[in-house]
Design a protein around this motif. Structure first.
Motif, PDB file in Angstrom:
ATOM      1  N   GLU A  33      50.877 -22.200  -0.820  1.00  0.00           N
ATOM      2  CA  GLU A  33      50.548 -22.086   0.600  1.00  0.00           C
ATOM      3  C   GLU A  33      49.745 -20.800   0.802  1.00  0.00           C
ATOM      4  O   GLU A  33      50.255 -19.706   0.569  1.00  0.00           O
ATOM      5  CB  GLU A  33      51.828 -22.046   1.424  1.00  0.00           C
ATOM      6  CG  GLU A  33      51.613 -21.948   2.915  1.00  0.00           C
ATOM      7  CD  GLU A  33      52.923 -21.885   3.670  1.00  0.00           C
ATOM      8  OE1 GLU A  33      53.146 -20.892   4.394  1.00  0.00           O
ATOM      9  OE2 GLU A  33      53.738 -22.827   3.510  1.00  0.00           O
ATOM     10  N   VAL A  34      48.489 -20.932   1.202  1.00  0.00           N
ATOM     11  CA  VAL A  34      47.588 -19.790   1.346  1.00  0.00           C
ATOM     12  C   VAL A  34      47.318 -19.533   2.818  1.00  0.00           C
ATOM     13  O   VAL A  34      46.818 -20.411   3.532  1.00  0.00           O
ATOM     14  CB  VAL A  34      46.252 -20.026   0.607  1.00  0.00           C
ATOM     15  CG1 VAL A  34      45.340 -18.806   0.764  1.00  0.00           C
ATOM     16  CG2 VAL A  34      46.505 -20.316  -0.867  1.00  0.00           C
ATOM     17  N   THR A  35      47.651 -18.332   3.277  1.00  0.00           N
ATOM     18  CA  THR A  35      47.330 -17.914   4.639  1.00  0.00           C
ATOM     19  C   THR A  35      46.184 -16.914   4.556  1.00  0.00           C
ATOM     20  O   THR A  35      46.350 -15.810   4.044  1.00  0.00           O
ATOM     21  CB  THR A  35      48.538 -17.254   5.319  1.00  0.00           C
ATOM     22  OG1 THR A  35      49.620 -18.189   5.368  1.00  0.00           O
ATOM     23  CG2 THR A  35      48.181 -16.801   6.738  1.00  0.00           C
ATOM     24  N   PRO A  36      44.982 -17.288   5.033  1.00  0.00           N
ATOM     25  CA  PRO A  36      43.816 -16.427   4.853  1.00  0.00           C
ATOM     26  C   PRO A  36      43.605 -15.455   6.017  1.00  0.00           C
ATOM     27  O   PRO A  36      43.844 -15.778   7.177  1.00  0.00           O
ATOM     28  CB  PRO A  36      42.653 -17.412   4.762  1.00  0.00           C
ATOM     29  CG  PRO A  36      43.116 -18.614   5.509  1.00  0.00           C
ATOM     30  CD  PRO A  36      44.609 -18.628   5.518  1.00  0.00           C
ATOM     31  N   VAL A  37      43.145 -14.259   5.641  1.00  0.00           N
ATOM     32  CA  VAL A  37      42.763 -13.231   6.612  1.00  0.00           C
ATOM     33  C   VAL A  37      41.351 -12.772   6.260  1.00  0.00           C
ATOM     34  O   VAL A  37      41.076 -12.418   5.105  1.00  0.00           O
ATOM     35  CB  VAL A  37      43.725 -12.034   6.575  1.00  0.00           C
ATOM     36  CG1 VAL A  37      43.237 -10.921   7.500  1.00  0.00           C
ATOM     37  CG2 VAL A  37      45.139 -12.465   6.947  1.00  0.00           C
ATOM     38  N   LEU A  38      40.477 -12.788   7.239  1.00  0.00           N
ATOM     39  CA  LEU A  38      39.091 -12.360   7.033  1.00  0.00           C
ATOM     40  C   LEU A  38      38.849 -11.027   7.715  1.00  0.00           C
ATOM     41  O   LEU A  38      39.220 -10.846   8.885  1.00  0.00           O
ATOM     42  CB  LEU A  38      38.121 -13.385   7.604  1.00  0.00           C
ATOM     43  CG  LEU A  38      37.826 -14.650   6.792  1.00  0.00           C
ATOM     44  CD1 LEU A  38      36.946 -15.590   7.607  1.00  0.00           C
ATOM     45  CD2 LEU A  38      37.169 -14.319   5.482  1.00  0.00           C
TER      46      LEU A  38
END
Length: 398
Positions: A33-38
């Motif tokens: 499960e990948v939670t991305p932050v840019l």
């Protein structure tokens, strides 16, 4: 191993950000499960839409999102994951992490997290080699941050050298090592590797013919068994191991300081080919050929790192392993070295020019303990490392 794990992926701004898309895809293939932050800069290289589509989750970008912050979203994000990954980790992000800045979402998450952190640096070679970046890296590794890469190669800016973000497969290897649940889980093991360079002047130095391949393989093998590995390395020819805390040094004196700073440890493996001597008065300018004849160099012995740790009165690792690279009377010299240094084991090998072992991909060793000697057949350095790591695990269990 990775299925069901939750990773908070912070994507920094740089051309290497495009690799983060492949990293997300590969992680999702393994049911992560990948939670991305840019970061703001990252949006110049990859779009929130593409990142969100691959991660199948919302992309977080703004610290002051009213809905999320009403529920203290940045705190929840920073602690809901099993691991925080920064890829690419730019020079700016590394500086913020090292100095404790928290002026945007990414840096605030890194300050607020109580979970382990892995970074994959990416930047121009001059930026990577700048003293400020190296100081920041030392601070981060001392704080327990794991570093994967960077790799060496051609860059988008046209220069060549270290600074390329590691490939997604290598980053995943590093992630996998951090989740390793093997027999060495909870153990801290120190590994030294590579040569040391003792300066004569700004362009010349004394060194041993070590690639660092065996030390890197040992660190990788120990990490796969679940150990927390501190890897103190001189200027090696091979890439650093994944899943280890990297401490880069140049001289024997710097290596000793780094080793002492890494203690305490459950075990220590001294695979580095440390130079025995240094020039007492290295020139700060290039020594020029002239009419005055050959330069006169005065040498002094370097401190013995293996003996220093093996003979510690307090805080000595439970198991201290040395290496003996010999060209004659290999076993006799190695046995003598084990007694003289005070270490528990010596890994002896014949590095005569005809063997191809020094700088090669294979090794043939003899493990010398207090009451036993084992001759291991010639094998890849990875296989030798795996066998040594298993022996270390068994010894620590006892």
């Amino acid at each position: 191993m990775l299925a069901g794990k939750r990773i908070l992926l912070i994507i920094g701004g740089g051309i290497a950000a495009f690799k983060s898309l492949d990293l997300i895809r590969r992680l999702r293939e393994q049911s992560v499960e990948v939670t991305p932050v840019l970061t703001k800069a990252a949006e110049e290289f990859v779009t929130p839409l593409s990142v969100s589509a691959l991660a199948a989750r919302k992309v977080y970008r703004d610290l002051f999102d009213l809905t999320d912050e009403a529920e203290m979203g940045h705190i929840e994000l920073s602690r809901a994951a099993d691991l925080v990954v920064v890829a690419p980790a730019t020079a700016d992000l590394m500086a913020k992490m090292a100095c404790g800045h928290a002026n945007d979402l990414a840096s605030t998450l890194l300050m607020a997290t109580d979970k382990p952190v892995l970074i994959a640096p990416a930047m121009n070679v001059r930026m990577w080699e700048h003293p400020a970046t190296q100081r920041n890296l030392d601070v981060l590794t001392a704080d327990g941050v794991t570093c994967v890469g960077p790799d060496e190669g051609n860059m988008a800016c046209g220069e060549f050298g270290p600074g390329r973000m590691s490939e997604p497969s290598a980053i995943i290897d590093g992630i996998r090592a951090m989740f390793a649940d093997g027999p060495l889980k909870g153990r801290h093991i120190l590994v030294t590797s590579g040569p040391t360079h003792e300066p004569i002047d700004p362009v010349r130095y004394i060194a041993n013919r070590s690639s660092g391949a065996q030390g890197t393989a040992i660190a990788d093998a120990l990490a796969r068994l679940g150990a927390r590995v501190t890897f103190v390395t001189g200027p090696a020819e091979v890439a650093n191991p994944t899943g280890a805390q990297i401490v880069s040094v140049t001289t024997a004196s710097e290596m000793l300081d780094a080793v002492q700073g890494a203690l305490p440890a459950d075990a220590a493996v001294f695979a580095a080919a440390v130079a025995d001597w240094h020039v007492t008065s290295a020139s700060d300018q290039k020594i020029k050929k002239g009419t005055d004849g050959l330069p006169h160099l005065t040498f002094a012995e370097n401190d013995d790192i293996l003996a220093t740790v093996a003979q510690m009165k307090a805080g000595r690792p439970d198991l201290v392993v040395g290496f003996a690279a010999e060209t004659q009377n290999v076993i006799e010299n190695a046995k003598s070295k084990r007694l003289r240094k005070g270490c528990d084991w010596i890994v002896a090998n014949d590095v005569s020019p005809g063997t191809g072992i020094m700088g090669g991909s294979e090794n043939a060793v003899t493990l010398i303990c207090e009451d036993d000697t084992e001759d291991w057949p010639r094998a890849s350095k990875s296989d030798v490392a795996a066998r040594l790591a298993q022996k270390i695990s068994e010894a620590l269990d006892k």
